[in-house]
Design a protein around this motif. Structure first.
Motif, PDB file in Angstrom:
ATOM      1  N   GLU A 121      -1.790 -16.574  -3.236  1.00  0.00           N
ATOM      2  CA  GLU A 121      -1.376 -15.002  -3.237  1.00  0.00           C
ATOM      3  C   GLU A 121       0.062 -15.025  -3.059  1.00  0.00           C
ATOM      4  N   LEU A 122       0.772 -15.561  -3.771  1.00  0.00           N
ATOM      5  CA  LEU A 122       2.272 -15.434  -3.863  1.00  0.00           C
ATOM      6  C   LEU A 122       2.753 -14.375  -4.826  1.00  0.00           C
ATOM      7  N   HIS A 123       3.335 -13.237  -4.420  1.00  0.00           N
ATOM      8  CA  HIS A 123       3.865 -12.144  -5.330  1.00  0.00           C
ATOM      9  C   HIS A 123       5.380 -11.607  -4.511  1.00  0.00           C
ATOM     10  N   PRO A 124       6.138 -12.636  -4.457  1.00  0.00           N
ATOM     11  CA  PRO A 124       7.508 -12.057  -3.645  1.00  0.00           C
ATOM     12  C   PRO A 124       8.327 -11.152  -4.784  1.00  0.00           C
ATOM     13  N   ALA A 125       8.257 -11.519  -5.910  1.00  0.00           N
ATOM     14  CA  ALA A 125       9.043 -10.649  -6.913  1.00  0.00           C
ATOM     15  C   ALA A 125       8.411  -9.111  -7.088  1.00  0.00           C
ATOM     16  N   ARG A 126       7.127  -9.187  -6.864  1.00  0.00           N
ATOM     17  CA  ARG A 126       6.454  -7.807  -7.153  1.00  0.00           C
ATOM     18  C   ARG A 126       6.834  -6.946  -6.050  1.00  0.00           C
ATOM     19  N   LEU A 127       6.710  -7.790  -4.643  1.00  0.00           N
ATOM     20  CA  LEU A 127       6.983  -6.940  -3.370  1.00  0.00           C
ATOM     21  C   LEU A 127       8.579  -6.477  -3.214  1.00  0.00           C
ATOM     22  N   PHE A 128       9.204  -7.270  -3.890  1.00  0.00           N
ATOM     23  CA  PHE A 128      10.611  -7.075  -3.774  1.00  0.00           C
ATOM     24  C   PHE A 128      11.004  -5.811  -4.708  1.00  0.00           C
ATOM     25  N   ARG A 129      10.510  -5.767  -6.060  1.00  0.00           N
ATOM     26  CA  ARG A 129      10.527  -4.539  -6.831  1.00  0.00           C
ATOM     27  C   ARG A 129      10.029  -3.328  -6.076  1.00  0.00           C
ATOM     28  N   ARG A 130       8.718  -3.702  -5.604  1.00  0.00           N
ATOM     29  CA  ARG A 130       8.167  -2.257  -5.131  1.00  0.00           C
ATOM     30  C   ARG A 130       9.076  -1.561  -3.659  1.00  0.00           C
ATOM     31  N   GLY A 131       9.598  -2.826  -3.036  1.00  0.00           N
ATOM     32  CA  GLY A 131      10.410  -2.323  -1.954  1.00  0.00           C
ATOM     33  C   GLY A 131      11.599  -1.646  -2.245  1.00  0.00           C
ATOM     34  N   TYR A 132      12.322  -2.218  -3.284  1.00  0.00           N
ATOM     35  CA  TYR A 132      13.587  -1.549  -3.939  1.00  0.00           C
ATOM     36  C   TYR A 132      13.109  -0.157  -4.440  1.00  0.00           C
ATOM     37  N   ARG A 133      12.183   0.090  -5.182  1.00  0.00           N
ATOM     38  CA  ARG A 133      11.778   1.331  -5.702  1.00  0.00           C
ATOM     39  C   ARG A 133      11.371   2.328  -4.396  1.00  0.00           C
ATOM     40  N   VAL A 134      10.557   1.810  -3.567  1.00  0.00           N
ATOM     41  CA  VAL A 134      10.147   2.704  -2.695  1.00  0.00           C
ATOM     42  C   VAL A 134      11.320   3.178  -1.487  1.00  0.00           C
ATOM     43  N   ASN A 135      12.142   2.207  -1.224  1.00  0.00           N
ATOM     44  CA  ASN A 135      13.020   2.402  -0.265  1.00  0.00           C
ATOM     45  C   ASN A 135      14.590   2.720  -0.689  1.00  0.00           C
ATOM     46  N   LEU A 136      14.676   2.874  -2.041  1.00  0.00           N
ATOM     47  CA  LEU A 136      16.183   3.004  -2.443  1.00  0.00           C
ATOM     48  C   LEU A 136      16.879   4.254  -1.658  1.00  0.00           C
ATOM     49  N   ARG A 137      16.194   5.244  -1.824  1.00  0.00           N
ATOM     50  CA  ARG A 137      16.943   6.610  -1.169  1.00  0.00           C
ATOM     51  C   ARG A 137      17.093   6.416   0.415  1.00  0.00           C
ATOM     52  N   GLY A 138      15.915   5.988   0.972  1.00  0.00           N
ATOM     53  CA  GLY A 138      16.114   5.776   2.505  1.00  0.00           C
ATOM     54  C   GLY A 138      17.405   4.836   2.956  1.00  0.00           C
ATOM     55  N   ALA A 139      17.194   3.718   2.342  1.00  0.00           N
ATOM     56  CA  ALA A 139      18.152   2.420   2.441  1.00  0.00           C
ATOM     57  C   ALA A 139      19.594   3.310   2.177  1.00  0.00           C
ATOM     58  N   LEU A 140      19.896   3.921   1.354  1.00  0.00           N
ATOM     59  CA  LEU A 140      21.117   4.539   1.160  1.00  0.00           C
ATOM     60  C   LEU A 140      21.435   5.445   1.960  1.00  0.00           C
ATOM     61  N   LEU A 141      20.668   6.236   2.710  1.00  0.00           N
ATOM     62  CA  LEU A 141      20.768   7.277   3.711  1.00  0.00           C
ATOM     63  C   LEU A 141      21.330   6.519   4.822  1.00  0.00           C
ATOM     64  N   VAL A 142      20.804   5.218   5.129  1.00  0.00           N
ATOM     65  CA  VAL A 142      21.119   4.488   6.296  1.00  0.00           C
ATOM     66  C   VAL A 142      22.294   3.764   5.914  1.00  0.00           C
ATOM     67  N   TRP A 143      22.456   3.017   4.815  1.00  0.00           N
ATOM     68  CA  TRP A 143      23.584   1.932   4.596  1.00  0.00           C
ATOM     69  C   TRP A 143      24.722   2.707   4.424  1.00  0.00           C
ATOM     70  N   VAL A 144      25.089   3.756   3.767  1.00  0.00           N
ATOM     71  CA  VAL A 144      26.294   4.529   3.328  1.00  0.00           C
ATOM     72  C   VAL A 144      27.078   4.946   4.680  1.00  0.00           C
ATOM     73  N   PRO A 145      26.276   5.539   5.450  1.00  0.00           N
ATOM     74  CA  PRO A 145      27.084   6.401   6.629  1.00  0.00           C
ATOM     75  C   PRO A 145      27.307   5.075   7.398  1.00  0.00           C
ATOM     76  N   LEU A 146      26.672   3.885   7.392  1.00  0.00           N
ATOM     77  CA  LEU A 146      26.919   2.702   8.253  1.00  0.00           C
ATOM     78  C   LEU A 146      28.219   2.075   7.912  1.00  0.00           C
ATOM     79  N   LEU A 147      28.194   2.097   6.434  1.00  0.00           N
ATOM     80  CA  LEU A 147      29.560   1.560   5.874  1.00  0.00           C
ATOM     81  C   LEU A 147      30.775   2.370   6.099  1.00  0.00           C
ATOM     82  N   LEU A 148      30.485   3.695   6.045  1.00  0.00           N
ATOM     83  CA  LEU A 148      31.801   4.437   6.109  1.00  0.00           C
ATOM     84  C   LEU A 148      32.277   4.234   7.808  1.00  0.00           C
TER      85      LEU A 148
END
Length: 227
Positions: free
Chosen positions: A82-109
């Motif tokens: 039951e190995l699907h790391p690529a599928r999970l990675f793609r789903r995580g990227y798609r679902v979390n893109l906006r939330g991750a940027l909202l955390v990451w960009v202010p932190l970088l600034l």
């Protein structure tokens, strides 16, 4: 082969080790691919303090990639059948893109502002001891920001709730905060001693250590703040 036999095949110690190695390799490749535009530009930059804002810009693609890696490594079960790391990675990227940027960009600034102030203390004529509170503030922001990235990668909270939970769990789970701080220090030392490329090569391993270390926080959030 029966379902029971398939589960037995994928559940042994050697199978789990093989599954872990495979998962880490796949996540590492995808992590590097997603962060490649910024990483390639970063490697081309001269190591000079005047380039600190450009370093922050180059690091922007890394945030969503790290979020996707957190999602994939947290949800992947180490079963060879039951190995699907690529599928999970793609789903995580798609679902979390906006939330991750909202955390990451202010932190970088925020970290960039602190870093620029640190390197310009002598020029500004500010006493050297001011470096201590600046470093402490930067370290605290990095730990809280990392907590926030983990939370937004695994849970669907509003950005302000993510920020509140990230700060709250620094005090609630000091072991998690200490582990995160240790990982950040190790990453910084590896970059200084070796290079950004060495840090990138160990990306999936560091993310796995982050996920495993954050389990007390993840479990508490799932139990107390989700239905």
């Amino acid at each position: 082969m029966t379902a029971t036999a398939r589960r037995e095949f994928g559940a042994g110690p050697l199978s789990r080790v093989a599954a872990l190695v495979y998962t880490l390799l796949v996540v590492e490749v995808l992590l590097l691919l997603c962060a490649a535009p910024g990483l390639l530009a970063l490697l081309a930059l001269e190591r000079h303090v005047s380039n600190l804002p450009l370093v922050a810009v180059c690091a922007v693609p890394l945030g969503p990639a790290l979020s996707a890696a957190v999602y994939a490594l947290h949800h992947q079960r180490l079963d060879l059948t039951e190995l699907h790391p690529a599928r999970l990675f793609r789903r995580g990227y798609r679902v979390n893109l906006r939330g991750a940027l909202l955390v990451w960009v202010p932190l970088l600034l925020w970290l960039t502002v602190i870093a620029v102030n640190l390197v310009n203390l002598p020029v500004a004529g500010v006493p050297g001891w001011w470096a201590v509170p600046l470093v402490l503030v930067g370290a605290g922001a990095a730990v809280v920001g990392t907590n926030a990235l983990v939370i937004t990668s695994l849970f669907a909270f509003r950005p302000r709730d993510v920020a509140r939970l990230a700060g709250y769990f620094v005090l609630r789970t000091p072991v998690v905060a200490a582990g995160t701080a240790g990982l950040l220090v190790a990453a910084a030392l590896l970059t200084l001693v070796a290079s950004e490329a060495a840090l990138a090569a160990l990306g999936s391993v560091l993310v796995l250590a982050l996920v495993r270390g954050a389990e007390p926080m993840i479990t508490a959030i799932r139990t107390e703040f989700t239905s």
